[in-house]
Motif scaffolding. Sequence first.
Motif, PDB file in Angstrom:
ATOM      1  N   ASP A   1     -24.169 -15.955   6.118  1.00 53.98           N
ATOM      2  CA  ASP A   1     -24.437 -16.175   7.538  1.00 53.98           C
ATOM      3  C   ASP A   1     -23.384 -15.584   8.471  1.00 53.98           C
ATOM      4  OD1 ASP A   1     -26.779 -17.504   6.992  1.00 53.98           O
ATOM      5  OD2 ASP A   1     -25.859 -19.490   7.019  1.00 53.98           O
TER       6      ASP A   1
ATOM      7  N   PHE B   1     -30.953   7.667  -0.967  1.00 56.15           N
ATOM      8  CA  PHE B   1     -30.515   6.892   0.199  1.00 56.15           C
ATOM      9  C   PHE B   1     -31.618   5.984   0.715  1.00 56.15           C
ATOM     10  CE2 PHE B   1     -30.686   6.694   4.845  1.00 56.15           C
ATOM     11  CZ  PHE B   1     -29.570   5.903   5.077  1.00 56.15           C
ATOM     12  N   SER B   2     -32.794   6.543   0.838  1.00 53.20           N
ATOM     13  CA  SER B   2     -33.913   5.774   1.376  1.00 53.20           C
ATOM     14  C   SER B   2     -34.273   4.608   0.459  1.00 53.20           C
ATOM     15  CB  SER B   2     -35.109   6.704   1.562  1.00 53.20           C
ATOM     16  OG  SER B   2     -36.241   5.949   1.916  1.00 53.20           O
ATOM     17  N   MET B   3     -34.370   4.879  -0.836  1.00 49.42           N
ATOM     18  CA  MET B   3     -34.721   3.809  -1.773  1.00 49.42           C
ATOM     19  C   MET B   3     -33.627   2.757  -1.866  1.00 49.42           C
ATOM     20  SD  MET B   3     -36.622   5.588  -5.050  1.00 49.42           S
ATOM     21  CE  MET B   3     -37.092   3.966  -5.669  1.00 49.42           C
TER      22      MET B   3
ATOM     23  N   THR C   1     -31.081   1.945   0.125  1.00 51.61           N
ATOM     24  CA  THR C   1     -30.805   1.106   1.290  1.00 51.61           C
ATOM     25  C   THR C   1     -31.899   0.057   1.466  1.00 51.61           C
ATOM     26  OG1 THR C   1     -31.829   2.696   2.770  1.00 51.61           O
ATOM     27  CG2 THR C   1     -29.442   2.832   2.493  1.00 51.61           C
ATOM     28  N   THR C   2     -33.134   0.434   1.165  1.00 54.03           N
ATOM     29  CA  THR C   2     -34.206  -0.559   1.221  1.00 54.03           C
ATOM     30  C   THR C   2     -33.951  -1.659   0.197  1.00 54.03           C
ATOM     31  OG1 THR C   2     -35.829   1.073   1.946  1.00 54.03           O
ATOM     32  CG2 THR C   2     -36.689  -0.933   0.937  1.00 54.03           C
TER      33      THR C   2
ATOM     34  N   SER D   1     -31.184  -4.081   1.041  1.00 57.02           N
ATOM     35  CA  SER D   1     -31.471  -4.998   2.142  1.00 57.02           C
ATOM     36  C   SER D   1     -32.464  -6.084   1.760  1.00 57.02           C
ATOM     37  CB  SER D   1     -32.010  -4.213   3.344  1.00 57.02           C
ATOM     38  OG  SER D   1     -31.104  -3.193   3.708  1.00 57.02           O
ATOM     39  N   LEU D   2     -32.899  -6.073   0.526  1.00 56.28           N
ATOM     40  CA  LEU D   2     -33.891  -7.065   0.086  1.00 56.28           C
ATOM     41  C   LEU D   2     -33.440  -8.500   0.327  1.00 56.28           C
ATOM     42  CD1 LEU D   2     -35.270  -5.606  -3.263  1.00 56.28           C
ATOM     43  CD2 LEU D   2     -36.644  -6.412  -1.334  1.00 56.28           C
TER      44      LEU D   2
ATOM     45  N   TRP E   1     -34.757 -10.310   3.216  1.00 56.79           N
ATOM     46  CA  TRP E   1     -36.196 -10.380   3.352  1.00 56.79           C
ATOM     47  C   TRP E   1     -36.837 -11.313   2.343  1.00 56.79           C
ATOM     48  CZ3 TRP E   1     -40.910  -8.074   1.447  1.00 56.79           C
ATOM     49  CH2 TRP E   1     -41.894  -8.001   2.438  1.00 56.79           C
TER      50      TRP E   1
ATOM     51  N   LYS F   1     -40.003 -14.693   2.167  1.00 56.90           N
ATOM     52  CA  LYS F   1     -41.281 -14.416   1.523  1.00 56.90           C
ATOM     53  C   LYS F   1     -41.403 -15.163   0.201  1.00 56.90           C
ATOM     54  CE  LYS F   1     -43.044 -11.731   4.516  1.00 56.90           C
ATOM     55  NZ  LYS F   1     -44.400 -11.856   5.035  1.00 56.90           N
TER      56      LYS F   1
ATOM     57  N   LEU G   1     -44.012  -8.393  -5.391  1.00 59.27           N
ATOM     58  CA  LEU G   1     -43.186  -7.703  -4.403  1.00 59.27           C
ATOM     59  C   LEU G   1     -42.683  -6.381  -4.973  1.00 59.27           C
ATOM     60  CD1 LEU G   1     -41.672  -7.484  -1.750  1.00 59.27           C
ATOM     61  CD2 LEU G   1     -39.878  -8.919  -2.709  1.00 59.27           C
TER      62      LEU G   1
ATOM     63  N   LEU H   1     -43.591  -2.833  -3.295  1.00 59.56           N
ATOM     64  CA  LEU H   1     -42.469  -2.048  -2.791  1.00 59.56           C
ATOM     65  C   LEU H   1     -42.409  -0.692  -3.489  1.00 59.56           C
ATOM     66  CD1 LEU H   1     -40.280  -2.379  -0.700  1.00 59.56           C
ATOM     67  CD2 LEU H   1     -38.834  -3.443  -2.429  1.00 59.56           C
TER      68      LEU H   1
ATOM     69  N   VAL I   1     -45.010   1.561  -1.903  1.00 60.54           N
ATOM     70  CA  VAL I   1     -44.620   2.110  -0.601  1.00 60.54           C
ATOM     71  C   VAL I   1     -43.527   3.169  -0.756  1.00 60.54           C
ATOM     72  CG1 VAL I   1     -43.461   1.571   1.581  1.00 60.54           C
ATOM     73  CG2 VAL I   1     -45.288   0.094   0.735  1.00 60.54           C
ATOM     74  N   LEU I   2     -42.523   2.872  -1.597  1.00 60.35           N
ATOM     75  CA  LEU I   2     -41.390   3.785  -1.727  1.00 60.35           C
ATOM     76  C   LEU I   2     -41.776   5.075  -2.443  1.00 60.35           C
ATOM     77  CD1 LEU I   2     -38.525   1.283  -2.665  1.00 60.35           C
ATOM     78  CD2 LEU I   2     -38.838   2.482  -0.503  1.00 60.35           C
TER      79      LEU I   2
ATOM     80  N   PHE J   1     -40.369  -3.232   6.817  1.00 62.58           N
ATOM     81  CA  PHE J   1     -39.099  -3.580   6.183  1.00 62.58           C
ATOM     82  C   PHE J   1     -38.472  -2.365   5.527  1.00 62.58           C
ATOM     83  CE2 PHE J   1     -37.089  -4.567   2.093  1.00 62.58           C
ATOM     84  CZ  PHE J   1     -35.972  -5.234   2.542  1.00 62.58           C
TER      85      PHE J   1
ATOM     86  N   THR K   1     -35.065  -0.876   7.309  1.00 57.52           N
ATOM     87  CA  THR K   1     -33.781  -1.029   6.622  1.00 57.52           C
ATOM     88  C   THR K   1     -33.175   0.329   6.286  1.00 57.52           C
ATOM     89  OG1 THR K   1     -34.870  -1.255   4.488  1.00 57.52           O
ATOM     90  CG2 THR K   1     -34.336  -3.278   5.651  1.00 57.52           C
ATOM     91  N   THR K   2     -34.024   1.274   5.961  1.00 62.15           N
ATOM     92  CA  THR K   2     -33.501   2.630   5.737  1.00 62.15           C
ATOM     93  C   THR K   2     -32.881   3.166   7.020  1.00 62.15           C
ATOM     94  OG1 THR K   2     -35.128   3.095   4.025  1.00 62.15           O
ATOM     95  CG2 THR K   2     -34.093   4.990   5.080  1.00 62.15           C
TER      96      THR K   2
END
Lengths: 189, 189
Positions: free
Chosen positions: A20, A151-153, A155-156, A159-160, A163, A167, A175, A179, A182-183, B151, B155-156
């Motif tokens: 937090d 980088f894209s994968m 960082t996503t 950040s899980l 999120w 959920k 999930l 995911l 999408v990735l 998301f 996040t990316t």
Amino acid sequence: MKLETRKDEIISTAAKLFKDKGYSAVTMRDLATAMGMKAASLYNHIASKQDILKNIIISIAETFTEGMTEIINSETSNISKLKKIVSLHVNITAQNTNGMASLNNDWMHLEDQLDYYLRLRNEYETNFLTIIKNGIHASEIKSTNPEIVMFSMLTTLRSLYLWIPKKEDLDANDLAESLSEVLIEGINK
Amino acid sequence: MKLETRKDEIISTAAKLFKDKGYSAVTMRDLATAMGMKAASLYNHIASKQDILKNIIISIAETFTEGMTEIINSETSNISKLKKIVSLHVNITAQNTNGMASLNNDWMHLEDQLDYYLRLRNEYETNFLTIIKNGIHASEIKSTNPEIVMFSMLTTLRSLYLWIPKKEDLDANDLAESLSEVLIEGINK
DNA sequence: GTCTATAACACGATAGAC
DNA sequence: GTCTATCGTGTTATAGAC
């Protein structure tokens, strides 16, 4: 199931507070209050504030290393290895959401173990990138910039922790599958 | 071009330090040393440490809000709007890399302006999600879970500050294009 | 194993000389 | 506009009673 010791309780309570406000902004008095004791009493279970951070981060980092070692040694396609990486992140994050926040945001406050952590992270990213490059070479993956893909994968996936707690209704396997879709497949119709 | 005042210098120096260690771990003495002055002298230019954080975060958050307002009001496809969002993030991050670190990691240490920041962020995410939902409804975007899509993209984009300084050779427009490609088209061949 | 008391020091911020 | 000096408080951590 191993019984949770008082030390474990302190560490997981600390992880929640660190999530937090961050490691630096959480005081030993904050932690003691959350544990229902006085700050001095904490030191019967842990050596220092720093010791708590080390316990949170290093164990997770080593779990990632073990998972990645299994994945690179598995005999399967590179796309399938990427899907396994997604599952690895989803599962570890689901099991230790608060700890993942410290790993992502407070690793720089490790002192003695900083070099060790950075070595593990560097190895992990090298292996990740190798899988992507192999996938491009084997024509499984589009010939795009492999660093951008990682980088894209990554960082996503990192950040899980932000999120997943929201959920709880969603199963970890569901999930990971959504995911991955999408990735890997993109969103364009 | 407006001349950079001493206050601006302090704020951008602070942003660099905040990026490396986080707001809470940076002391006014650290900042003063980095500025080549004593801590007391800082207070001739800024009101408080808190005031510095506010200056860093709120101006960036408002720039995002302005950009998003332009995008939702533009008459173009939803996929094209998503590409504009990618560009918005790349451009803002390229212009204020250090400040983006504070926006991402230290927003919770805003005091007076915390509610305002959260309202801006919430509006931004609502608009982002609306574009994705409209895209799905218009059959531009695959019928996947819109929250997962947002998301993954957001996040990316939020993590770009970690990556852009390492890639100074890459032009901002090139990066935005490559990233849009990966995020929207996927990586599967 | 938890407490009170406190050591030893760092923190943000102010007062006032120059 | 920068300095020295300092206030008041918060910080991690230890000592020692119970």
